[in-house]
Write a protein that holds these residues in place. Structure first.
Motif, mmCIF file in Angstrom:
data_model
loop_
_atom_site.group_PDB
_atom_site.id
_atom_site.type_symbol
_atom_site.label_atom_id
_atom_site.label_comp_id
_atom_site.label_asym_id
_atom_site.label_seq_id
_atom_site.Cartn_x
_atom_site.Cartn_y
_atom_site.Cartn_z
ATOM 1 N N LYS A 54 0.832 -1.203 0.000
ATOM 2 C CA LYS A 54 0.000 0.000 0.000
ATOM 3 C C LYS A 54 0.867 1.254 0.000
ATOM 4 C CE LYS A 54 -3.969 2.112 0.278
ATOM 5 N NZ LYS A 54 -4.986 2.016 -0.753
ATOM 6 N N THR A 56 3.801 1.518 -1.353
ATOM 7 C CA THR A 56 4.302 1.642 -2.720
ATOM 8 C C THR A 56 3.220 2.198 -3.635
ATOM 9 O OG1 THR A 56 5.746 -0.249 -2.330
ATOM 10 C CG2 THR A 56 5.368 0.378 -4.617
ATOM 11 N N GLU A 57 1.981 1.746 -3.457
ATOM 12 C CA GLU A 57 0.867 2.248 -4.270
ATOM 13 C C GLU A 57 0.664 3.743 -4.056
ATOM 14 O OE1 GLU A 57 -3.976 1.990 -4.243
ATOM 15 O OE2 GLU A 57 -2.848 0.261 -3.520
ATOM 16 N N GLU A 60 3.415 5.639 -5.846
ATOM 17 C CA GLU A 60 3.185 5.618 -7.289
ATOM 18 C C GLU A 60 2.079 6.604 -7.668
ATOM 19 O OE1 GLU A 60 3.710 4.744 -11.194
ATOM 20 O OE2 GLU A 60 4.936 4.032 -9.534
ATOM 21 N N ARG A 61 1.023 6.653 -6.891
ATOM 22 C CA ARG A 61 -0.066 7.594 -7.147
ATOM 23 C C ARG A 61 0.439 9.036 -7.056
ATOM 24 N NH1 ARG A 61 -4.980 7.057 -3.228
ATOM 25 N NH2 ARG A 61 -4.706 4.898 -3.866
#
Length: 103
Positions: A54, A56-57, A60-61
């Motif tokens: 999460k 990392t997500e 990235e976002r």
């Protein structure tokens, strides 16, 4: 004393739940003029603290929001134009001798 309770993990979850409920009530009564939700951000950060995927997500976002998004991305430049309002699409083929052979 209440501050110490909210410094613990269960206290943080309770605080985020109360904020989410208050945010929902404000938006339902028309007092909230925001489009985003404050409590959703808090829950995502809490989730990221326990899940590396999460985190990392979310990174990235964040980076995708900072990147420039051009209209020409994904298509050869100056070759095709689509006018959705006019219902017209123009596709220009490359000249006959200009590369592109896959053999």
């Amino acid at each position: 004393m209440q501050f110490i309770i909210f410094m613990t993990l269960p206290g943080l979850v309770i605080l985020l739940t109360v904020i989410a409920f208050a945010d929902y009530l404000m938006r339902a009564t028309g007092r909230g003029k925001r489009t985003g939700r404050v409590s959703a951000t808090g829950f995502e950060q809490l989730h990221a603290a326990f899940s590396p995927g999460k985190a990392t997500e979310l990174k990235e976002r964040q980076s995708s929001l900072l990147m420039k998004d051009d209209d020409e991305d994904g298509a050869p430049p100056n070759r095709s134009v689509v006018d959705l309002d006019g219902g017209v699409a123009v596709v220009r083929l490359p000249p006959a001798g200009a590369g592109g052979s896959t053999r």
